[in-house]
Design an enzyme around this catalytic site. Structure first.
Site, mmCIF file in Angstrom:
data_model
loop_
_atom_site.group_PDB
_atom_site.id
_atom_site.type_symbol
_atom_site.label_atom_id
_atom_site.label_comp_id
_atom_site.label_asym_id
_atom_site.label_seq_id
_atom_site.Cartn_x
_atom_site.Cartn_y
_atom_site.Cartn_z
ATOM 1 C CG ASP A 29 -1.952 0.937 1.314
ATOM 2 O OD1 ASP A 29 -3.827 0.701 1.123
ATOM 3 O OD2 ASP A 29 -1.846 2.278 0.612
ATOM 4 C CB ILE A 30 1.084 3.889 -2.121
ATOM 5 C CG1 ILE A 30 1.764 4.889 -3.128
ATOM 6 C CG2 ILE A 30 -0.551 5.329 -2.052
ATOM 7 C CD1 ILE A 30 2.328 5.532 -4.072
ATOM 8 C CG ASN A 85 -12.903 -0.812 4.233
ATOM 9 O OD1 ASN A 85 -13.281 -1.447 5.049
ATOM 10 N ND2 ASN A 85 -11.774 -0.256 3.900
ATOM 11 C CG HIS A 91 -14.620 3.506 6.302
ATOM 12 N ND1 HIS A 91 -14.258 5.151 6.635
ATOM 13 C CD2 HIS A 91 -15.383 2.793 7.018
ATOM 14 C CE1 HIS A 91 -14.856 4.891 7.274
ATOM 15 N NE2 HIS A 91 -15.373 3.816 8.162
ATOM 16 C CD GLN A 92 -15.324 -0.673 -2.572
ATOM 17 O OE1 GLN A 92 -15.877 -0.705 -2.373
ATOM 18 N NE2 GLN A 92 -14.085 -1.191 -2.923
ATOM 19 C CG HIS A 98 -8.401 -2.972 -2.318
ATOM 20 N ND1 HIS A 98 -9.476 -2.416 -3.162
ATOM 21 C CD2 HIS A 98 -8.761 -2.086 -1.123
ATOM 22 C CE1 HIS A 98 -9.982 -1.168 -2.195
ATOM 23 N NE2 HIS A 98 -9.182 -0.858 -0.807
HETATM 24 P P1 5GP Z 1 -10.102 1.431 0.556
HETATM 25 O O1 5GP Z 1 -10.277 2.702 1.239
HETATM 26 O O2 5GP Z 1 -10.733 1.618 -1.457
HETATM 27 O O3 5GP Z 1 -10.437 0.572 1.246
HETATM 28 O O4 5GP Z 1 -8.290 1.695 0.332
HETATM 29 C C1 5GP Z 1 -7.560 1.882 -0.922
HETATM 30 C C2 5GP Z 1 -6.368 2.125 -0.570
HETATM 31 O O5 5GP Z 1 -5.672 1.923 -1.879
HETATM 32 C C3 5GP Z 1 -5.643 2.430 0.564
HETATM 33 O O6 5GP Z 1 -4.891 2.110 1.628
HETATM 34 C C4 5GP Z 1 -4.839 3.672 -0.024
HETATM 35 O O7 5GP Z 1 -3.530 3.758 0.595
HETATM 36 C C5 5GP Z 1 -4.874 2.139 -1.458
HETATM 37 N N1 5GP Z 1 -3.862 3.314 -2.742
HETATM 38 C C6 5GP Z 1 -4.773 4.038 -3.355
HETATM 39 N N2 5GP Z 1 -4.055 4.168 -4.713
HETATM 40 C C7 5GP Z 1 -2.455 3.801 -4.326
HETATM 41 C C8 5GP Z 1 -1.722 3.171 -5.655
HETATM 42 O O8 5GP Z 1 -1.531 4.201 -6.394
HETATM 43 N N3 5GP Z 1 -0.624 2.527 -5.351
HETATM 44 C C9 5GP Z 1 -1.037 1.985 -3.890
HETATM 45 N N4 5GP Z 1 0.137 1.046 -3.853
HETATM 46 N N5 5GP Z 1 -1.656 1.867 -3.451
HETATM 47 C C10 5GP Z 1 -2.695 2.532 -3.868
#
Ligand code: 5GP
Length: 139
Positions: A29-30, A85, A91-92, A98
């Site tokens: 995760d980034i 999520n 919180h998605q 993922h």
């Molecule tokens: P969500 O809130 O949708 O469950 O989480 C999305 C996740 O994707 C977040 O933890 C966010 O940091 C990660 N994320 C979003 N864009 C990128 C990206 O371009 N690269 C990586 N490695 N992670 C990402």
């Protein structure tokens, strides 16, 4: 409409690859909430878990424990959360399924607000009747 994870899958934007097979891709995760925070995604572009094919779900189920073991070994963590999520109110932020693997350390990791109620028998029966009907029809 595509998401940023499509671009990661196609290699159009870079990622720190942890694991891949024909159906699954995993990367760091980034914006980690703890060291080693890792994402596991199906190659299949679906927003929510219930929309996935059996094949994608099975492949994720096979890969997830292996990737967890690698995360634990690399970070030294013993404890971890798997977070998944579905939907913006849940919180998605990226609408491609993922699973987060989030190592839990004393000072880092997932914090959860968990406002527990109690299960009422009548409502349990109502819920079960609806769920069993859906499952019996093949889900
Ligand atoms: P969500 O809130 O949708 O469950 O989480 C999305 C996740 O994707 C977040 O933890 C966010 O940091 C990660 N994320 C979003 N864009 C990128 C990206 O371009 N690269 C990586 N490695 N992670 C990402």
């Amino acid at each position: 409409m595509g998401t940023i994870f499509d671009k990661i899958l196609s290699g159009d934007i870079p990622s720190h690859r942890v694991y891949e097979d024909d159906l699954v891709y995993s990367f760091l995760d980034i914006n980690p909430i703890s060291r080693g925070h890792t994402l596991v995604i199906p190659r299949e572009a679906k927003a929510r878990v219930h929309e996935l094919s059996d094949e994608s779900c099975a492949a994720i189920g096979r890969a997830l424990p292996r990737i967890c073991r690698a995360v634990l070994k690399a970070t030294g963590a013993v404890d971890y959360n798997i977070l998944q999520n579905n939907g913006a109110p849940a919180h998605q932020a990226v609408f491609h399924v993922h699973f987060h693997i989030i190592p839990k350390f004393a000072d880092q990791g997932l914090g959860i607000g968990w406002k527990a109620g109690s299960l009422e028998t009548e409502d349990a029966q109502t819920l079960l009747a609806a769920m069993h009907e859906d499952l019996a029809s093949g889900g």
